[in-house]
Write an enzyme that holds these catalytic residues in place. Structure first.
Site, mmCIF file in Angstrom:
data_model
loop_
_atom_site.group_PDB
_atom_site.id
_atom_site.type_symbol
_atom_site.label_atom_id
_atom_site.label_comp_id
_atom_site.label_asym_id
_atom_site.label_seq_id
_atom_site.Cartn_x
_atom_site.Cartn_y
_atom_site.Cartn_z
ATOM 1 N N SER A 17 0.803 -1.161 -0.181
ATOM 2 C CA SER A 17 0.083 -0.016 0.142
ATOM 3 C C SER A 17 0.879 1.271 -0.103
ATOM 4 O O SER A 17 2.126 1.265 0.665
ATOM 5 C CB SER A 17 -0.851 -0.168 1.137
ATOM 6 O OG SER A 17 -1.652 1.245 1.543
ATOM 7 N N TYR A 44 -1.988 -1.088 10.842
ATOM 8 C CA TYR A 44 -2.393 -1.665 9.573
ATOM 9 C C TYR A 44 -1.099 -1.203 8.602
ATOM 10 O O TYR A 44 -0.854 -2.062 7.823
ATOM 11 C CB TYR A 44 -3.792 -1.010 8.808
ATOM 12 C CG TYR A 44 -4.091 -1.306 7.435
ATOM 13 C CD1 TYR A 44 -4.326 -2.491 7.014
ATOM 14 C CD2 TYR A 44 -3.480 -0.135 6.441
ATOM 15 C CE1 TYR A 44 -4.237 -2.724 5.653
ATOM 16 C CE2 TYR A 44 -3.636 -0.668 5.108
ATOM 17 C CZ TYR A 44 -3.817 -1.866 4.550
ATOM 18 O OH TYR A 44 -3.921 -2.102 3.357
ATOM 19 N N LYS A 61 1.806 -3.513 6.893
ATOM 20 C CA LYS A 61 2.267 -3.894 5.322
ATOM 21 C C LYS A 61 3.896 -3.472 5.487
ATOM 22 O O LYS A 61 4.483 -4.155 4.488
ATOM 23 C CB LYS A 61 1.536 -2.707 4.434
ATOM 24 C CG LYS A 61 -0.088 -2.891 4.231
ATOM 25 C CD LYS A 61 -0.164 -3.965 3.588
ATOM 26 C CE LYS A 61 -1.639 -4.732 3.591
ATOM 27 N NZ LYS A 61 -2.026 -6.001 2.854
HETATM 28 P P1 NAD Z 1 -10.949 -7.273 1.207
HETATM 29 O O1 NAD Z 1 -11.278 -7.148 2.489
HETATM 30 O O2 NAD Z 1 -12.136 -7.059 0.139
HETATM 31 O O3 NAD Z 1 -10.166 -8.743 0.550
HETATM 32 C C1 NAD Z 1 -9.181 -9.204 1.630
HETATM 33 C C2 NAD Z 1 -9.911 -10.776 1.613
HETATM 34 O O4 NAD Z 1 -8.926 -11.281 2.289
HETATM 35 C C3 NAD Z 1 -11.253 -10.866 1.933
HETATM 36 O O5 NAD Z 1 -11.746 -11.583 0.986
HETATM 37 C C4 NAD Z 1 -11.233 -11.548 3.248
HETATM 38 O O6 NAD Z 1 -12.142 -12.666 3.602
HETATM 39 C C5 NAD Z 1 -9.848 -12.325 3.218
HETATM 40 N N1 NAD Z 1 -9.092 -12.757 4.373
HETATM 41 C C6 NAD Z 1 -8.582 -11.783 5.250
HETATM 42 N N2 NAD Z 1 -7.994 -12.406 6.169
HETATM 43 C C7 NAD Z 1 -7.803 -13.852 5.756
HETATM 44 C C8 NAD Z 1 -7.056 -14.933 6.115
HETATM 45 N N3 NAD Z 1 -6.389 -14.891 7.633
HETATM 46 N N4 NAD Z 1 -7.202 -16.029 5.263
HETATM 47 C C9 NAD Z 1 -7.826 -16.129 4.643
HETATM 48 N N5 NAD Z 1 -8.464 -15.062 3.797
HETATM 49 C C10 NAD Z 1 -8.497 -14.048 4.791
HETATM 50 O O7 NAD Z 1 -9.781 -6.127 0.757
HETATM 51 P P2 NAD Z 1 -9.348 -5.583 -0.632
HETATM 52 O O8 NAD Z 1 -9.871 -4.080 -0.673
HETATM 53 O O9 NAD Z 1 -9.702 -6.369 -1.757
HETATM 54 O O10 NAD Z 1 -7.781 -5.388 -0.205
HETATM 55 C C11 NAD Z 1 -6.992 -6.665 -0.818
HETATM 56 C C12 NAD Z 1 -5.514 -6.434 -0.190
HETATM 57 O O11 NAD Z 1 -5.001 -5.181 -0.780
HETATM 58 C C13 NAD Z 1 -5.369 -6.330 1.081
HETATM 59 O O12 NAD Z 1 -4.306 -6.930 1.595
HETATM 60 C C14 NAD Z 1 -5.241 -4.885 1.591
HETATM 61 O O13 NAD Z 1 -4.403 -4.657 2.832
HETATM 62 C C15 NAD Z 1 -4.342 -4.232 0.161
HETATM 63 N N6 NAD Z 1 -4.942 -2.972 -0.178
HETATM 64 C C16 NAD Z 1 -6.206 -2.495 -0.168
HETATM 65 C C17 NAD Z 1 -6.419 -1.149 -0.503
HETATM 66 C C18 NAD Z 1 -7.798 -0.757 -0.759
HETATM 67 O O14 NAD Z 1 -8.111 0.421 -0.551
HETATM 68 N N7 NAD Z 1 -8.794 -1.440 -0.812
HETATM 69 C C19 NAD Z 1 -5.197 -0.344 -0.831
HETATM 70 C C20 NAD Z 1 -3.870 -0.739 -0.402
HETATM 71 C C21 NAD Z 1 -3.762 -2.158 -0.491
HETATM 72 C C1 WQD Z 2 -10.074 9.481 0.602
HETATM 73 C C2 WQD Z 2 -10.161 10.792 0.992
HETATM 74 C C3 WQD Z 2 -10.776 11.350 3.463
HETATM 75 C C4 WQD Z 2 -14.792 9.211 3.743
HETATM 76 C C5 WQD Z 2 -7.288 4.422 2.876
HETATM 77 C C6 WQD Z 2 -6.349 3.786 3.758
HETATM 78 C C7 WQD Z 2 -5.091 3.506 2.843
HETATM 79 C C8 WQD Z 2 -5.453 2.340 1.733
HETATM 80 C C9 WQD Z 2 -6.717 3.151 0.816
HETATM 81 C C10 WQD Z 2 -5.149 0.152 2.166
HETATM 82 C C11 WQD Z 2 -9.677 11.213 2.197
HETATM 83 C C12 WQD Z 2 -12.023 11.771 2.443
HETATM 84 C C13 WQD Z 2 -13.365 9.734 3.378
HETATM 85 C C14 WQD Z 2 -15.431 10.159 4.067
HETATM 86 C C15 WQD Z 2 -14.238 11.917 3.330
HETATM 87 N N1 WQD Z 2 -5.933 1.251 2.104
HETATM 88 N N2 WQD Z 2 -13.457 11.149 2.899
HETATM 89 N N3 WQD Z 2 -15.449 11.472 3.967
HETATM 90 O O1 WQD Z 2 -7.702 7.448 3.844
HETATM 91 O O2 WQD Z 2 -6.816 7.939 1.256
HETATM 92 O O3 WQD Z 2 -6.851 5.567 2.263
HETATM 93 O O4 WQD Z 2 -7.797 3.457 2.047
HETATM 94 O O5 WQD Z 2 -3.974 0.064 2.101
HETATM 95 O O6 WQD Z 2 -4.098 2.643 3.586
HETATM 96 O O7 WQD Z 2 -5.813 4.822 4.742
HETATM 97 O O8 WQD Z 2 -8.805 6.607 1.769
HETATM 98 O O9 WQD Z 2 -11.165 6.638 0.813
HETATM 99 O O10 WQD Z 2 -10.794 6.725 3.301
HETATM 100 O O11 WQD Z 2 -10.448 8.505 1.779
HETATM 101 O O12 WQD Z 2 -14.015 13.166 3.205
HETATM 102 O O13 WQD Z 2 -16.561 9.890 4.571
HETATM 103 O O14 WQD Z 2 -11.773 11.247 1.199
HETATM 104 O O15 WQD Z 2 -10.621 12.252 4.481
HETATM 105 O O16 WQD Z 2 -9.360 12.737 2.020
HETATM 106 P P1 WQD Z 2 -7.660 7.175 2.429
HETATM 107 P P2 WQD Z 2 -10.390 7.019 2.128
#
Ligand code: NAD
Ligand code: WQD
Length: 337
Positions: free
Chosen positions: A124, A149, A153
């Site tokens: 991330s 969190y 990562k």
């Molecule tokens: P998500 O929660 O939709 O997907 C994660 C999946 O992992 C889920 O289906 C959950 O059931 C499964 N899971 C969790 N713990 C588990 C375990 N111990 N064993 C087996 N399955 C397990 O999340 P996502 O948004 O699809 O994110 C996927 C990956 O990308 C994650 O590692 C997340 O940290 C990373 N990521 C997400 C974002 C974002 O904003 N969505 C941003 C950066 C990184």
């Molecule tokens: C985006 C913008 C908020 C909700 C998070 C995690 C990051 C990554 C992605 C996994 C910000 C604003 C949001 C609301 C708002 N995940 N906002 N009202 O915070 O950039 O990132 O998700 O790795 O680690 O921190 O994403 O979608 O929460 O926010 O004004 O109800 O929207 O302040 O500026 P963020 P977000």
């Protein structure tokens, strides 16, 4: 040979499983369904016209992993499985470290014992921490994370780095995602957060269908063009395609390497609201609220390394992100339920 996708029933995982199946790869999905629905995989299979092998299980369960590696021929692992709510992680740090870091260590140990050496990890942008200059570039040292969190990562990237130093056969890519949004253009799969969404676009989408009354915009006095935070939003299908490119590149990787996956442009919260209103034809009532703890004013990716090395770039802009989010949300007002 098949690709093992952990967390493959989740938001980004399901889009990636679809892209893999569509290009003809065999896929094994391992998911404990703690934040996902089996229905996501049913829909992926329907869209692809091809089945995946689904294993309901946990990355921390050695017996399950051993059995999985023994009964399937796995060439590479794409590791999405993790807990991902930043706020929750500050209240439950041990659960986050156990699931995300210790769970990955168990997975890597079982991969090693099974002789599976190719690994792609969902990292991330948050690993750059609070003080990194923007745009974020891979040569900036990572660290200074501000939530358990984010630190989970960061720690997992260090685990990968150190394992790659010790084990020459291990090839690993960390993909640092910026802000994934949107849904598959069919509207059949998309993001389905449990409870009230933490993230911006799912919140907006639920206001649009009337499940939530109005959006709170966290902070209107940042030092940005319109006073609201800037983020690098990336369409989830572009992101999924980045994983396929990374898989293709793994054979050329020496040890561990990291790539930013982002579009390279900062978009404000107010711009996101406007774009969603245009795509959906719905007004999004909002109110400026105090800043949210831990939010950074602005960050976006320098994605040139992924552009040149992986031959990957985003092809979908804000309008597609909004169109596809609205299509998914309006077709599935209650998500997969
Ligand atoms: P998500 O929660 O939709 O997907 C994660 C999946 O992992 C889920 O289906 C959950 O059931 C499964 N899971 C969790 N713990 C588990 C375990 N111990 N064993 C087996 N399955 C397990 O999340 P996502 O948004 O699809 O994110 C996927 C990956 O990308 C994650 O590692 C997340 O940290 C990373 N990521 C997400 C974002 C974002 O904003 N969505 C941003 C950066 C990184
Ligand atoms: C985006 C913008 C908020 C909700 C998070 C995690 C990051 C990554 C992605 C996994 C910000 C604003 C949001 C609301 C708002 N995940 N906002 N009202 O915070 O950039 O990132 O998700 O790795 O680690 O921190 O994403 O979608 O929460 O926010 O004004 O109800 O929207 O302040 O500026 P963020 P977000």
């Amino acid at each position: 040979m098949a690709i093992l996708v952990t967390g493959g029933a989740g938001y980004i995982g399901s889009h990636t499983v679809l892209a893999l199946l569509q290009r003809g790869d065999d896929v094994v999905v391992l998911d404990n369904l703690c934040n996902a629905s089996r229905e996501a995989i049913n829909r992926v299979e329907k869209l692809a016209g091809k089945k995946a092998t689904f294993v309901e299980g946990d990355i921390r369960d050695r017996a399950c992993l051993r059995d999985l590696f023994a009964s399937n021929s796995i060439s590479a692992v794409i590791h999405f499985a993790a807990l991902k709510a930043v706020g929750e992680s500050t209240r439950m740090p041990l659960e986050y470290y156990e699931n995300n870091v210790a769970g990955t260590v168990v997975l890597l140990e079982e991969m090693r014992d099974a002789g599976v050496w190719n690994f792609i990890f969902s990292s991330s942008a948050t690993v750059y921490g609070a003080d990194a200059p923007v745009p974020y570039v891979e040569t900036t040292p990572i660290g200074g994370t501000t939530s358990p969190y984010g630190t989970s990562k960061l720690m997992t990237e260090f685990v990968m780095r150190d394992f790659a130093k010790a084990e020459p056969k291990f090839k690993a890519i960390a993909l640092r995602y910026f802000n994934p949004v949107g849904a598959h253009e069919s509207g059949e799969i998309g993001e389905d957060p449990a409870g009230i969404p933490n993230n911006l676009l799912p919140y907006i989408a639920q206001v649009a269908i009337g499940r939530l009354e109005k959006l709170g915009v966290f902070g209107g006095d940042y030092d940005t063009p319109d006073g609201t935070c800037l983020r690098d939003y990336i369409h989830v299908v572009d992101l999924a395609e980045g994983h396929l490119k990374a898989l293709d590149y793994l054979s050329k990787v020496e040890g561990y390497t990291a790539f930013n996956l982002g579009g390279g442009k900062g978009v404000s919260v107010l711009e996101m609201i406007k774009a969603f209103e245009k795509a959906s034809g719905k007004a999004i009532p909002f109110e400026i609220k105090p800043r949210r703890d831990g939010d950074l004013p602005a960050f976006w990716a320098d994605a040139s390394l992924a552009n040149t090395t992986l031959d990957w770039r985003v092809t979908r802009g804000i309008d597609e992100m909004m169109r596809d989010t609205w299509n998914w949300q309006s077709k599935n007002p209650d998500g997969f339920r």
